[in-house]
Design an enzyme around this catalytic site. Sequence first.
Site, PDB file in Angstrom:
ATOM      1  N   GLU A 113      -1.958 -13.807  29.269  1.00 24.75           N
ATOM      2  CA  GLU A 113      -1.324 -12.634  28.665  1.00 24.75           C
ATOM      3  C   GLU A 113      -1.174 -12.874  27.179  1.00 24.75           C
ATOM      4  O   GLU A 113      -1.101 -14.023  26.751  1.00 24.75           O
ATOM      5  CB  GLU A 113       0.094 -12.463  29.233  1.00 24.75           C
ATOM      6  CG  GLU A 113       0.112 -12.085  30.678  1.00 24.75           C
ATOM      7  CD  GLU A 113       1.508 -12.253  31.276  1.00 24.75           C
ATOM      8  OE1 GLU A 113       2.483 -12.406  30.529  1.00 24.75           O
ATOM      9  OE2 GLU A 113       1.599 -12.228  32.504  1.00 24.75           O
ATOM     10  N   LYS A 115       0.997 -13.205  23.914  1.00 28.24           N
ATOM     11  CA  LYS A 115       2.396 -13.567  23.668  1.00 28.24           C
ATOM     12  C   LYS A 115       2.907 -12.614  22.588  1.00 28.24           C
ATOM     13  O   LYS A 115       2.510 -12.706  21.425  1.00 28.24           O
ATOM     14  CB  LYS A 115       2.502 -15.019  23.224  1.00 28.24           C
ATOM     15  CG  LYS A 115       3.934 -15.489  23.094  1.00 28.24           C
ATOM     16  CD  LYS A 115       3.990 -16.996  22.920  1.00 28.24           C
ATOM     17  CE  LYS A 115       5.410 -17.512  22.966  1.00 28.24           C
ATOM     18  NZ  LYS A 115       6.308 -16.900  21.998  1.00 28.24           N
ATOM     19  N   ASP A 117       5.247 -10.918  19.939  1.00 31.36           N
ATOM     20  CA  ASP A 117       6.199 -11.531  19.012  1.00 31.36           C
ATOM     21  C   ASP A 117       7.324 -10.552  18.712  1.00 31.36           C
ATOM     22  O   ASP A 117       7.315  -9.851  17.709  1.00 31.36           O
ATOM     23  CB  ASP A 117       5.447 -11.923  17.733  1.00 31.36           C
ATOM     24  CG  ASP A 117       6.233 -12.918  16.914  1.00 31.36           C
ATOM     25  OD1 ASP A 117       7.263 -13.419  17.428  1.00 31.36           O
ATOM     26  OD2 ASP A 117       5.845 -13.199  15.776  1.00 31.36           O
ATOM     27  N   TYR A 225       6.541  -8.484  31.299  1.00 37.88           N
ATOM     28  CA  TYR A 225       5.635  -9.565  31.667  1.00 37.88           C
ATOM     29  C   TYR A 225       6.152 -10.530  32.744  1.00 37.88           C
ATOM     30  O   TYR A 225       5.510 -11.523  33.046  1.00 37.88           O
ATOM     31  CB  TYR A 225       5.207 -10.369  30.445  1.00 37.88           C
ATOM     32  CG  TYR A 225       6.350 -10.777  29.515  1.00 37.88           C
ATOM     33  CD1 TYR A 225       7.380 -11.590  29.932  1.00 37.88           C
ATOM     34  CD2 TYR A 225       6.359 -10.318  28.192  1.00 37.88           C
ATOM     35  CE1 TYR A 225       8.401 -11.946  29.078  1.00 37.88           C
ATOM     36  CE2 TYR A 225       7.384 -10.677  27.334  1.00 37.88           C
ATOM     37  CZ  TYR A 225       8.400 -11.492  27.782  1.00 37.88           C
ATOM     38  OH  TYR A 225       9.401 -11.842  26.941  1.00 37.88           O
ATOM     39  N   LYS A 288      -0.219 -18.423  32.731  1.00 38.68           N
ATOM     40  CA  LYS A 288       0.679 -18.578  33.893  1.00 38.68           C
ATOM     41  C   LYS A 288      -0.137 -18.831  35.156  1.00 38.68           C
ATOM     42  O   LYS A 288      -1.192 -18.205  35.330  1.00 38.68           O
ATOM     43  CB  LYS A 288       1.498 -17.293  34.100  1.00 38.68           C
ATOM     44  CG  LYS A 288       2.358 -16.924  32.907  1.00 38.68           C
ATOM     45  CD  LYS A 288       3.038 -15.566  33.086  1.00 38.68           C
ATOM     46  CE  LYS A 288       3.852 -15.256  31.834  1.00 38.68           C
ATOM     47  NZ  LYS A 288       4.366 -13.882  31.828  1.00 38.68           N
ATOM     48  N   LYS A 312      -0.039 -21.263  21.030  1.00 33.82           N
ATOM     49  CA  LYS A 312       0.359 -20.504  19.841  1.00 33.82           C
ATOM     50  C   LYS A 312      -0.786 -20.442  18.829  1.00 33.82           C
ATOM     51  O   LYS A 312      -1.449 -21.452  18.576  1.00 33.82           O
ATOM     52  CB  LYS A 312       1.574 -21.174  19.174  1.00 33.82           C
ATOM     53  CG  LYS A 312       2.805 -21.284  20.077  1.00 33.82           C
ATOM     54  CD  LYS A 312       3.724 -20.089  19.989  1.00 33.82           C
ATOM     55  CE  LYS A 312       4.609 -20.113  18.790  1.00 33.82           C
ATOM     56  NZ  LYS A 312       5.843 -20.825  18.902  1.00 33.82           N
ATOM     57  N   CYS A 406      17.252 -20.898 -17.507  1.00 30.01           N
ATOM     58  CA  CYS A 406      17.531 -19.901 -16.465  1.00 30.01           C
ATOM     59  C   CYS A 406      17.105 -18.508 -16.945  1.00 30.01           C
ATOM     60  O   CYS A 406      17.505 -18.084 -18.038  1.00 30.01           O
ATOM     61  CB  CYS A 406      19.031 -19.911 -16.147  1.00 30.01           C
ATOM     62  SG  CYS A 406      19.487 -18.610 -14.982  1.00 30.01           S
ATOM     63  N   CYS A 409      20.538 -16.369 -17.362  1.00 24.41           N
ATOM     64  CA  CYS A 409      21.624 -16.647 -18.308  1.00 24.41           C
ATOM     65  C   CYS A 409      21.201 -17.577 -19.440  1.00 24.41           C
ATOM     66  O   CYS A 409      21.997 -17.877 -20.326  1.00 24.41           O
ATOM     67  CB  CYS A 409      22.837 -17.213 -17.576  1.00 24.41           C
ATOM     68  SG  CYS A 409      22.607 -18.896 -17.001  1.00 24.41           S
ATOM     69  N   CYS A 424      20.022 -23.858 -11.965  1.00 24.31           N
ATOM     70  CA  CYS A 424      20.765 -23.432 -13.142  1.00 24.31           C
ATOM     71  C   CYS A 424      22.182 -23.978 -12.945  1.00 24.31           C
ATOM     72  O   CYS A 424      22.846 -23.619 -11.970  1.00 24.31           O
ATOM     73  CB  CYS A 424      20.799 -21.912 -13.236  1.00 24.31           C
ATOM     74  SG  CYS A 424      22.036 -21.363 -14.426  1.00 24.31           S
ATOM     75  N   CYS A 430      26.705 -17.700 -14.505  1.00 22.19           N
ATOM     76  CA  CYS A 430      25.384 -17.114 -14.254  1.00 22.19           C
ATOM     77  C   CYS A 430      25.521 -15.972 -13.234  1.00 22.19           C
ATOM     78  O   CYS A 430      25.892 -16.195 -12.080  1.00 22.19           O
ATOM     79  CB  CYS A 430      24.449 -18.207 -13.744  1.00 22.19           C
ATOM     80  SG  CYS A 430      22.790 -17.617 -13.399  1.00 22.19           S
TER      81      CYS A 430
HETATM   82  S1  IVH Z   1       6.952 -15.341  30.173  1.00 19.33           S
HETATM   83  C1  IVH Z   1       9.943 -18.035  32.484  1.00 19.33           C
HETATM   84  N1  IVH Z   1       5.179 -13.894  28.912  1.00 19.33           N
HETATM   85  O1  IVH Z   1       8.082 -15.869  24.527  1.00 19.33           O
HETATM   86  C2  IVH Z   1       8.932 -17.489  31.528  1.00 19.33           C
HETATM   87  N2  IVH Z   1       7.047 -14.655  27.673  1.00 19.33           N
HETATM   88  O2  IVH Z   1       8.580 -18.693  23.964  1.00 19.33           O
HETATM   89  C3  IVH Z   1       9.316 -16.198  30.959  1.00 19.33           C
HETATM   90  N3  IVH Z   1       7.088 -13.886  25.334  1.00 19.33           N
HETATM   91  O3  IVH Z   1      11.320 -16.036  25.827  1.00 19.33           O
HETATM   92  C4  IVH Z   1       8.564 -15.803  29.765  1.00 19.33           C
HETATM   93  N4  IVH Z   1       5.220 -12.711  25.419  1.00 19.33           N
HETATM   94  O4  IVH Z   1      10.525 -13.752  24.857  1.00 19.33           O
HETATM   95  C5  IVH Z   1       6.331 -14.570  28.807  1.00 19.33           C
HETATM   96  N5  IVH Z   1       3.539 -12.554  27.957  1.00 19.33           N
HETATM   97  C6  IVH Z   1       4.682 -13.220  27.855  1.00 19.33           C
HETATM   98  C7  IVH Z   1       5.410 -13.275  26.642  1.00 19.33           C
HETATM   99  C8  IVH Z   1       6.596 -14.014  26.596  1.00 19.33           C
HETATM  100  C9  IVH Z   1       6.240 -13.098  24.655  1.00 19.33           C
HETATM  101  C10 IVH Z   1       8.292 -14.498  24.748  1.00 19.33           C
HETATM  102  C11 IVH Z   1       9.526 -14.411  25.607  1.00 19.33           C
HETATM  103  C12 IVH Z   1       9.939 -15.847  25.842  1.00 19.33           C
HETATM  104  C13 IVH Z   1       9.285 -16.549  24.710  1.00 19.33           C
HETATM  105  C14 IVH Z   1       9.024 -17.995  25.062  1.00 19.33           C
END
Ligand code: IVH
Length: 670
Positions: A113, A115, A117, A225, A288, A312, A406, A409, A424, A430
């Site tokens: 999936e 991730k 942000d 998710y 997962k 990441k 600075c 000032c 400064c 200042c």
């Molecule tokens: S699974 C027990 N899936 O990333 C596992 N988390 O660094 C539950 N996040 O706290 C999380 N996208 O806020 C999962 N596809 C995704 C995600 C995801 C973003 C965030 C989530 C989590 C954090 C962990």
Amino acid sequence: MTIKEARIRIDALRSVINEHNRRYYVESSPAISDFEFDLLMQELQGIEKKFPELVDAASPTQRVGSDLGGGFAQVVHRYPMLSLGNTYSEEELREFDARIAKAFDEAYEYVCELKFDGAGISLTYVNGALHRAVTRGDGVQGDDVTANVRTVRSIPLQLNGSGFPSEIEVRGEILLPHSAFEAMNREREKQGKALLANPRNAAAGTLKMLDSKEVARRGLDNFIYYMPGGDLPFASHYDSLQAARSWGFKVSEHTQVCADINAVLHFIRRWETARKQLPYDTDGVVVKVNSLAQQRALGFTAKTPRWAIAYKFKAEQAITTLLSVDYQVGRTGAITPVANLEPVKLAGTTVKRASLHNADQIALLDVRIGDMVYVEKGGEIIPKIVGVDPSKHSENLLPLQYITACPECGTPLVRPEGEAKHFCPNESGCPPQIVGRIIHFASRKAMNIEGLGDETVELLYKNGLVKNAADLYDLRKAQIARLERMGDKSAENILQGLENSKKAPFARVLFALGVRYVGETTAKKLADAFGSLDALQNATFEQLLEVDEIGEQIAKSALAFFGEEKNQLLLSKLKEVGLRFTSEKQQRFSSELEGLTFVITGTLSRPREELKQLIEQHGGKVTSAISGSTSYLLAGEKAGSKLQKAEKLLVKVIDETQFLELISNKINDV
Ligand code: IVH
């Protein structure tokens, strides 16, 4: 590394990490990128692994961060909201796969999936209706933000179809698409408000707004998710997501089943580039194990599931021309060189300014006006310049001359030993330093003076009404009301805000003073340890060092602050005004619970911290684990394993009402 060196490095890393954690989770204004943060954390974990005797429960490696703020009811998560183990390398991902392979004789597959942000959210539905939405908080308890979440259009208020359990919790990410983020910052710019760092912080901040109508305007979005709990009627994670989609949740269409780790790596490589076309931020891929039975077999460590890992992405970079450099003066007098750039698109937003950090960084990069520079976005408001394109770099461009005085000032700058920045030294004359200190004093996490925003403080200063924090409390209504953009109503609000701030606890007052290196957490530690300003002011260097997490740098800074005459004057004025200079913890109501040890568990009507404080104020002690010497288990709803353990060890279990009865004749004082 000797154990002595390890201890020194561990201390330094812990205090830096704690501060970054606070900035990230509490202030929503991180100072470094996630990548840099992860490196610090990995270094600390590495040393702690080598020297296990130096690990303690207070180390940032032993807990997950917190976004707990004021103003929202706290709810204990039925299942803790854990974080994910993460990695930046293919090698570690293969190691993860090897661990999974070792656990099973049978076949297994993964789901990949994106991730997202944003800000994690837990949604509970009862009989198909949205019942409660809670932020991640510290992973154990979070803020009840149901009213705000109800305004998010991609979150169903009522589930479609059937087949969902009568009570179900789903987890996902609240995020702010790029277009909504940019619109929000354009509006803020027009109103002269500080810009928000990135869509993640904007989403987290929006979730915690007190005005849901405003939240509705912001355009938050959501992806689901995960569904916690071991009793779902599905065979696989992928199936559970399809079911969630059929009930009306937004589930990413980019989620994919991968037969093996090579397919996972293929997914990652594809999205490392493709994600740049997405209309929202992603910072990696979550991998997962698909089968829910296999997930259950793998289980969890204290902080992360063993069946998932986050890969990441490295921060994105862009290249653009350096046009000029400005120098900003912060509240401590620290100078930050900031580059003005030819606007460039980076990670979905337009970047015009970037930090050059300090004189050393400028010299190291040999960056010159007209250079093509690489900009990288971490978590901070201003992205940073991380390199210069050598093919375009020419000796004909003039080297940058770092300023010597600075810009605000004119005072000659100094660079104290061991500091990377120039300062400064004109603390008391200042303007940005004076205004910055007052703004900090009034800010939400400090005295939280309502109505007194950055611009108002500036206005008061420009009109000669305040020179320090104590002057705020001498303000009169007529003085404020006649200022530009002000009136009777806003003047009254400010005065009311000032009056309310007198109730702020000692730890917050201490934080508000702006003692160098004394952040929110440190202020709390000092307030707890010394109990009063008098005791703190009289503390010796050695006594300060005895406090948990207080190192030499903080101790020296505190001594220097309290030693200065003008600070003593400020403190005595603030005392006179009626601010709190003693800690509530020190207040003892009775000895009713003397000698008794409590453990608290389950969902209770008040925050745990409050109950803990109450117990301590009546002479009792609170511990986290149940043992034979526990006197009482204070159990709320949905108490889990602790309740079973208490019953096994014959520890007396009481509910909140019974607990309050224990201290009942004293409770009126509280
Ligand atoms: S699974 C027990 N899936 O990333 C596992 N988390 O660094 C539950 N996040 O706290 C999380 N996208 O806020 C999962 N596809 C995704 C995600 C995801 C973003 C965030 C989530 C989590 C954090 C962990």
